[in-house]
Scaffold this motif. Structure first.
Motif, PDB file in Angstrom:
ATOM      1  N   SER A  81      33.185  47.283  40.938  1.00  0.00           N
ATOM      2  CA  SER A  81      33.183  47.883  42.275  1.00  0.00           C
ATOM      3  C   SER A  81      33.244  46.802  43.345  1.00  0.00           C
ATOM      4  N   ALA A  82      33.909  47.130  44.420  1.00  0.00           N
ATOM      5  CA  ALA A  82      33.983  46.203  45.543  1.00  0.00           C
ATOM      6  C   ALA A  82      32.641  46.102  46.225  1.00  0.00           C
ATOM      7  N   GLN A  83      32.411  44.962  46.883  1.00  0.00           N
ATOM      8  CA  GLN A  83      31.166  44.779  47.605  1.00  0.00           C
ATOM      9  C   GLN A  83      31.081  45.785  48.747  1.00  0.00           C
ATOM     10  N   GLY A  84      29.904  46.376  48.921  1.00  0.00           N
ATOM     11  CA  GLY A  84      29.717  47.367  49.961  1.00  0.00           C
ATOM     12  C   GLY A  84      28.397  48.068  49.788  1.00  0.00           C
ATOM     13  N   VAL A  85      28.234  49.202  50.467  1.00  0.00           N
ATOM     14  CA  VAL A  85      26.954  49.901  50.418  1.00  0.00           C
ATOM     15  C   VAL A  85      26.836  50.806  49.203  1.00  0.00           C
ATOM     16  N   ALA A  86      27.928  51.048  48.502  1.00  0.00           N
ATOM     17  CA  ALA A  86      27.871  51.892  47.312  1.00  0.00           C
ATOM     18  C   ALA A  86      29.000  51.515  46.373  1.00  0.00           C
ATOM     19  N   GLY A  87      28.745  51.683  45.073  1.00  0.00           N
ATOM     20  CA  GLY A  87      29.769  51.405  44.090  1.00  0.00           C
ATOM     21  C   GLY A  87      30.541  52.666  43.747  1.00  0.00           C
ATOM     22  N   SER A 112      28.978  51.785  35.672  1.00  0.00           N
ATOM     23  CA  SER A 112      28.450  50.461  35.333  1.00  0.00           C
ATOM     24  C   SER A 112      29.357  49.847  34.282  1.00  0.00           C
ATOM     25  N   LEU A 113      30.185  48.903  34.711  1.00  0.00           N
ATOM     26  CA  LEU A 113      31.275  48.381  33.895  1.00  0.00           C
ATOM     27  C   LEU A 113      30.980  46.972  33.410  1.00  0.00           C
ATOM     28  N   VAL A 114      31.370  46.698  32.152  1.00  0.00           N
ATOM     29  CA  VAL A 114      31.376  45.339  31.619  1.00  0.00           C
ATOM     30  C   VAL A 114      32.831  44.967  31.383  1.00  0.00           C
ATOM     31  N   THR A 115      33.305  43.910  32.033  1.00  0.00           N
ATOM     32  CA  THR A 115      34.727  43.586  31.993  1.00  0.00           C
ATOM     33  C   THR A 115      34.952  42.086  31.941  1.00  0.00           C
ATOM     34  N   ILE A 116      36.124  41.718  31.426  1.00  0.00           N
ATOM     35  CA  ILE A 116      36.560  40.315  31.454  1.00  0.00           C
ATOM     36  C   ILE A 116      37.987  40.239  31.985  1.00  0.00           C
ATOM     37  N   ALA A 117      38.463  41.335  32.551  1.00  0.00           N
ATOM     38  CA  ALA A 117      39.845  41.394  33.023  1.00  0.00           C
ATOM     39  C   ALA A 117      40.101  40.341  34.106  1.00  0.00           C
ATOM     40  N   PRO A 118      41.186  39.542  33.968  1.00  0.00           N
ATOM     41  CA  PRO A 118      41.487  38.484  34.949  1.00  0.00           C
ATOM     42  C   PRO A 118      42.241  39.023  36.155  1.00  0.00           C
ATOM     43  N   ALA A 153      42.784  40.115  40.204  1.00  0.00           N
ATOM     44  CA  ALA A 153      42.509  39.423  41.465  1.00  0.00           C
ATOM     45  C   ALA A 153      41.141  39.806  42.011  1.00  0.00           C
ATOM     46  N   GLU A 154      40.766  41.089  41.862  1.00  0.00           N
ATOM     47  CA  GLU A 154      39.477  41.554  42.372  1.00  0.00           C
ATOM     48  C   GLU A 154      38.312  40.896  41.635  1.00  0.00           C
ATOM     49  N   ASN A 155      38.420  40.809  40.318  1.00  0.00           N
ATOM     50  CA  ASN A 155      37.347  40.185  39.545  1.00  0.00           C
ATOM     51  C   ASN A 155      37.291  38.684  39.774  1.00  0.00           C
ATOM     52  N   ALA A 156      38.458  38.057  39.820  1.00  0.00           N
ATOM     53  CA  ALA A 156      38.510  36.600  40.021  1.00  0.00           C
ATOM     54  C   ALA A 156      37.935  36.200  41.374  1.00  0.00           C
ATOM     55  N   LEU A 157      38.026  37.099  42.343  1.00  0.00           N
ATOM     56  CA  LEU A 157      37.521  36.801  43.683  1.00  0.00           C
ATOM     57  C   LEU A 157      36.014  36.537  43.667  1.00  0.00           C
ATOM     58  N   ILE A 170      29.059  43.958  35.229  1.00  0.00           N
ATOM     59  CA  ILE A 170      29.100  42.589  34.706  1.00  0.00           C
ATOM     60  C   ILE A 170      30.553  42.143  34.609  1.00  0.00           C
ATOM     61  N   VAL A 171      30.829  40.939  35.101  1.00  0.00           N
ATOM     62  CA  VAL A 171      32.156  40.330  34.966  1.00  0.00           C
ATOM     63  C   VAL A 171      32.004  38.987  34.270  1.00  0.00           C
ATOM     64  N   LEU A 172      32.655  38.817  33.138  1.00  0.00           N
ATOM     65  CA  LEU A 172      32.731  37.499  32.511  1.00  0.00           C
ATOM     66  C   LEU A 172      33.798  36.699  33.239  1.00  0.00           C
ATOM     67  N   ASN A 173      33.489  35.446  33.520  1.00  0.00           N
ATOM     68  CA  ASN A 173      34.351  34.597  34.338  1.00  0.00           C
ATOM     69  C   ASN A 173      35.721  34.402  33.675  1.00  0.00           C
ATOM     70  N   PRO A 174      36.795  34.865  34.301  1.00  0.00           N
ATOM     71  CA  PRO A 174      38.133  34.714  33.711  1.00  0.00           C
ATOM     72  C   PRO A 174      38.629  33.277  33.695  1.00  0.00           C
ATOM     73  N   TYR A 175      37.904  32.369  34.392  1.00  0.00           N
ATOM     74  CA  TYR A 175      38.295  30.962  34.395  1.00  0.00           C
ATOM     75  C   TYR A 175      37.607  30.162  33.287  1.00  0.00           C
ATOM     76  N   GLN A 176      36.682  30.779  32.546  1.00  0.00           N
ATOM     77  CA  GLN A 176      35.945  30.088  31.498  1.00  0.00           C
ATOM     78  C   GLN A 176      36.383  30.558  30.117  1.00  0.00           C
ATOM     79  N   GLN A 177      36.134  29.708  29.113  1.00  0.00           N
ATOM     80  CA  GLN A 177      36.453  30.051  27.736  1.00  0.00           C
ATOM     81  C   GLN A 177      35.212  30.601  27.044  1.00  0.00           C
ATOM     82  N   PHE A 178      35.401  31.621  26.192  1.00  0.00           N
ATOM     83  CA  PHE A 178      34.314  32.269  25.477  1.00  0.00           C
ATOM     84  C   PHE A 178      34.618  32.344  23.987  1.00  0.00           C
ATOM     85  N   SER A 179      33.569  32.430  23.191  1.00  0.00           N
ATOM     86  CA  SER A 179      33.723  32.606  21.746  1.00  0.00           C
ATOM     87  C   SER A 179      32.466  33.255  21.202  1.00  0.00           C
TER      88      SER A 179
END
Length: 443
Positions: free
Chosen positions: A95-101, A105-111, A113-117, A145-154
Motif C-alpha cells: 500500500s502507498a503511504q497515507g492514512v489508510a492502506g 497485509s501483503l508479503v512481496t519481493i516484486a521489483p 517501482a512502487e516497492n523499490a521507492l 512486508i517488502v523484501l529489498n529488490p536490490y539485495q540478494q536472498f537465499s
C-alpha cells in the motif's frame, strides 16, 4: 599496516554487512507509540504475493521461499498464540503511504517501482521494510512486508546473501506490532548480518529469544493453563543522589542458567515493569548509564522470584564506580560488529571485544551463567588502532547449555564495569570454528 587494514575491514562489516531492518509506521489521527500497537484479534490474514513463488531474480535459484515464510509464521504463532491465515495473491505492490492502506497485509519481493521507492534512501543498508497501518486506538489494520529488490536472498546460507527465513522472522515481529530490541541475539535486534559475517551462515534470527517471547506475550497474552507462565517484575531505580533514574536499561537473567529473559527501560519516575516473565528465580541488572558528569556502570540490582499470584518488586539506589570501561563491539574470527556471536554447546570459541579501557592486565571477563566460563590465561590484546581497544578470550560452553542469549560482563581493576546483553547466542545450527569440543559424547 596489516592491523590497520584489519580494523577498516572489521568496521566496514558494522556499517555494510550488519544491516538494520526497520518498521515504517503510517497512522491516521493522533501519534501513538509503536510500543502499544497490536492486532484487535488473534487471527491475522497474510497475503503471499506470487512474486515470492515464481522465482524472483534476486533470490537464489532453488530457494524454498514459501517454506521459509511458513516457518517464520509458525515460529511467531507458537510464541504468541496468534493464527496467520494465508492466501496467495496476485498483488505485487504494498500500500502507498497515507492514512489508510488497501486492507491487504501483503508479503512481496516484486521489483516494482512502487516497492523499490521504499528503499530509495537505503538500498544498500536494509534487507526489508515493513509498513504498518493502525487506527487511533493503536489497533493494527494492515501490515505489509517488502523484501529489498536490490539485495540478494537465499535459504541455504549462500555467502553474501540475506537469509530469507531470518529476514522474514524479524519483519513478522513488526507485523505483530513489536519494535526493535536493544538486546543482541534477539530476533528484533536492529542489526543482523548477511550470510558470511564471521564466515558463518546467518541463521540466528530463525530462533526467537526469550526476550522476543516475553515481548509478544505481553502484547497478545499467554496460555492461562500453563503452569510455567507468567508474572511481572516491578523495579524502581534511583540515582546515587536519590533522584529517579530515568531511561536506564534493565534486564532479567535466570539465576540458574544465566539466560536473558526480559528487558525494558525505566520511565521518567525511575520505575519499570518487566511483564510476561515465566515463573522462576532471576537476577535483575542495570545497563551502563551515560550521564553528563559521571556515568553509572553496569551493576546487579537484586534477586527476585516470579511466582503464581505474586508481583515481584525491588527498589535500588544505584552505585557509583569508576567510568573507565566500555564494550561497544563483539567479534569473531577477527571481525568486530554489533552482532551477537553464535556458538554451540559443548565447544569452546575465541571471542573478541572492542571498546574503551579494555586491556589484558586490567580487565576481567565473566558470565553470570555457570555453564559459560572463560579459559584461564586466554585473555589477549590486539592492535586495531589508537581509536579502539580490543581484547579476545576463550569461552567454554558446557554440553547442557540451553539455546538462548547470554551476557558478557567486563570489569576493571578499579571497579568499573560494562556488559553486552545477549552478546553470545547459543544456537543449534553449527558454528564449526571451535577451538575444541569439551565432550564428544553429546554429539
Amino acid at each position: 599496516m596489516g592491523r590497520f587494514l584489519t580494523l577498516l575491514l572489521a568496521l566496514a562489516l558494522v556499517t555494510i554487512q550488519v544491516v538494520p531492518s526497520f518498521a515504517e509506521t503510517t497512522a491516521p489521527g493522533a501519534e501513538r507509540s509503536e510500543a502499544s500497537l497490536k492486532w484487535r484479534g488473534k487471527v491475522i490474514p497474510i497475503a503471499i504475493s506470487t512474486s515470492l513463488l515464481r522465482g524472483a531474480p534476486n533470490v537464489k535459484s532453488g530457494s524454498d521461499v514459501l517454506s521459509a515464510l511458513r516457518n517464520s509464521l509458525r515460529t511467531w504463532e507458537e510464541a504468541s498464540g496468534v493464527e496467520f491465515r494465508e492466501v496467495v495473491s496476485d498483488r505485487q505492490n504494498v500500500s502507498a503511504q497515507g492514512v489508510a492502506g488497501d486492507g491487504v497485509s501483503l508479503v512481496t519481493i516484486a521489483p516494482t517501482a512502487e516497492n523499490a521507492l521504499l528503499f530509495a534512501k537505503n538500498a544498500v543498508e536494509v534487507a526489508a521494510t515493513t509498513r504498518v497501518f493502525f487506527d487511533s486506538r493503536g489497533r493494527i489494520t494492515e501490515a505489509d512486508i517488502v523484501l529489498n529488490p536490490y539485495q540478494q536472498f537465499s535459504t541455504d546460507g549462500t555467502f553474501g546473501s540475506f537469509d530469507v527465513e531470518s529476514t522474514l522472522t524479524h519483519e513478522l515481529g513488526h507485523v505483530l506490532g513489536l519494535d526493535h530490541s536493544p538486546v543482541r541475539g534477539s530476533v528484533m535486534y536492529e542489526n543482523f548480518g548477511k550470510n558470511g559475517i564471521f564466515n558463518l551462515q546467518s541463521f540466528s534470527n530463525r530462533t526467537l529469544s526469550e526476550i522476543d517471547r516475553s515481548t509478544v506475550r505481553s502484547r497478545y497474552g499467554f496460555d492461562e493453563a500453563s503452569d510455567k507462565c507468567c508474572g511481572t517484575v516491578s523495579a524502581k531505580l534511583l540515582l546515587p543522589e536519590g533522584r529517579a533514574a530515568a531511561n536506564v536499561g534493565v534486564w532479567l537473567e535466570d539465576s540458574e542458567t544465566g539466560k536473558v529473559y526480559s528487558e525494558a527501560s525505566t520511565g521518567s519516575d525511575g520505575t519499570v515493569d518487566l511483564t510476561s516473565v515465566p515463573f522462576g528465580k532471576y537476577i535483575l541488572y542495570s545497563a551502563r548509564k551515560e550521564r553528563a558528569k559521571r556515568s553509572i556502570p553496569t551493576q546487579e540490582i537484586g534477586r527476585v522470584e516470579v511466582a503464581v499470584g505474586e508481583n515481584a518488586t525491588i527498589t535500588k539506589k544505584m552505585e557509583i564506580a569508576p567510568d573507565d570501561l566500555e564494550i561497544n563491539y563483539t567479534g569473531f574470527n577477527g571481525q568486530l560488529t554489533l552482532s551477537s556471536i553464535p556458538i554451540n554447546a559443548g565447544k569452546s570459541y575465541t571471542i573478541y571485544l572492542g571498546g574503551k579501557g579494555l586491556s589484558v592486565k586490567g580487565t576481567t571477563i565473566s558470565f553470570s551463567s555457570p555453564l559459560l566460563t572463560v579459559t584461564p590465561g586466554s585473555l589477549a590484546s590486539h592492535d586495531y588502532g589508537s581509536d579502539i581497544s580490543v581484547i579476545s578470550f576463550e569461552v567454554r560452553a558446557e554440553g547442557d547449555t540451553p539455546v538462548g542469549e547470554y551476557t558478557i560482563f567486563a570489569s576493571s581493576a578499579t571497579g568499573g564495569s560494562s556488559a553486552v546483553i545477549g552478546g553470545i547466542s547459543v544456537r543449534s545450527f553449527s558454528n564449526p570454528f571451535s577451538n575444541f569440543v569439551l565432550d564428544s559424547k553429546i554429539f
